[in-house]
Design an enzyme around this catalytic site. Sequence first.
Site, short mmCIF file in Angstrom:
data_model
loop_
_atom_site.label_atom_id
_atom_site.label_comp_id
_atom_site.label_asym_id
_atom_site.label_seq_id
_atom_site.Cartn_x
_atom_site.Cartn_y
_atom_site.Cartn_z
N ARG A 198 0.82 -1.20 0.00
CA ARG A 198 0.00 0.00 0.00
C ARG A 198 0.86 1.26 0.00
O ARG A 198 0.52 2.25 -0.65
CB ARG A 198 -0.93 -0.03 1.22
CG ARG A 198 -2.01 1.02 1.19
CD ARG A 198 -3.03 0.79 2.25
NE ARG A 198 -2.48 0.91 3.59
CZ ARG A 198 -3.13 0.61 4.70
NH1 ARG A 198 -4.37 0.14 4.64
NH2 ARG A 198 -2.57 0.75 5.88
N LYS A 253 -2.91 6.23 1.39
CA LYS A 253 -2.63 6.76 2.73
C LYS A 253 -1.61 7.89 2.59
O LYS A 253 -0.41 7.69 2.76
CB LYS A 253 -2.10 5.63 3.63
CG LYS A 253 -2.56 5.75 5.08
CD LYS A 253 -2.34 4.46 5.84
CE LYS A 253 -2.67 4.59 7.30
NZ LYS A 253 -4.12 4.60 7.59
N GLU A 309 -16.40 6.03 4.77
CA GLU A 309 -15.69 5.54 5.94
C GLU A 309 -15.61 6.61 7.00
O GLU A 309 -16.07 7.73 6.79
CB GLU A 309 -14.29 5.06 5.56
CG GLU A 309 -13.38 6.14 5.02
CD GLU A 309 -11.95 5.65 4.80
OE1 GLU A 309 -11.45 4.83 5.58
OE2 GLU A 309 -11.32 6.12 3.83
#
Length: 348
Positions: free
Chosen positions: A86, A189, A225
């Site tokens: 990620r 992220k 989210e």
Amino acid sequence: MNKKLAKKDLNWAELGFQYLRTDFRYSCSFINGEWQPSTMLQDENLVVHEGAPALHYAQQCFEGMKAQTAEDGSILLFRPELNYERMNQAAARLLMPEIPALMFLDAIESTVQANYAWIPPYGTGASLYIRPMLIGVGENLGLQPARRYDFRVFVSPVGPYYSGAGLGVINLAVSNLDRAAPRGTGSFKIGANYAGGLMATRMAKDLGASEALYLDAAEGRFIDEAGSANIIISMKDGTLVSPASHAILPGITRRSLMTIAEVQLGLNTEQRPVELRTEFESFDEMGACGTAAVLSPVGQIWYDRAWHNVYKDGQTVGPVMQKLYDTLVGIQKGELEDTFGWLHEVSI
Ligand SMILES: *Cc1c(COP(=O)(O)O)cnc(C)c1O
């Protein structure tokens, strides 16, 4: 360096989710197209050029993972290869250099090893949070990628993310601010996604919630989210659903919980868009999950100017979230068999 040092004299069980300075941090620079030899530093301060793209244009990404102490004293990482993947997806999205797999793992392991004394002992409920970060440094006033990068890993012993939680129930307030556009950077992220959310979190807290809940930015109908955690929902028909969206962070905790639900608990699982207002009555249990948050049941949601109870009998923890939490945490601490091969032991 003697890593078998005694543990620090901390009140481990009382730790919150805060930065606590530990002894060592890993640092490696990317200069002239190459990763330089890494160093383990004691200084927690970074000196960066005032023109660094990380400071002006948020050319930076980060990760969050945890090391836990098992009952036999071994130190366990949870699926670190997914953090590696990620982080490199984020790096690629922001035109930053790729971090080689071995370098990433070595950075994580050596930082954990060097800070052995700070790893919370088994049974304290605390763990060692690991924060890898990659930032564009060096002078660059124009809007273009940096020519130099720093990859740093630091750690901090932490307790529960939401104060009061072990499996404490939290409340979420739907934000009228958007987190991430459908084809934006919400699934990476990267720091750029979070500064804009500070105000949403503040507004949520002013309403008495722990955190903001974001709906999709295009229509404001579907659940995306929470500010730093993914959402899972146990529906009244017994299916465990997690919202499908291109704008949410692909959480490792969420993926793991969905796998546990399907394989170990025998639940039907689905990833699909979840429309808040029309589907809310079908919710049986709801949880917010992430490395930091672990799994916190959601008791109430604020939307359309009112609080709505998820648990119709007041604030309790439902059996599905309880079972998911126990299984995930049991695996992460080495108490339950690691049937999926998720654990990675750090040699000490
Ligand atoms: C980190 C993060 C998560 C959780 O991801 P994990 O891999 O489970 O830790 C969820 N949402 C956001 C916005 C995050 O930053």
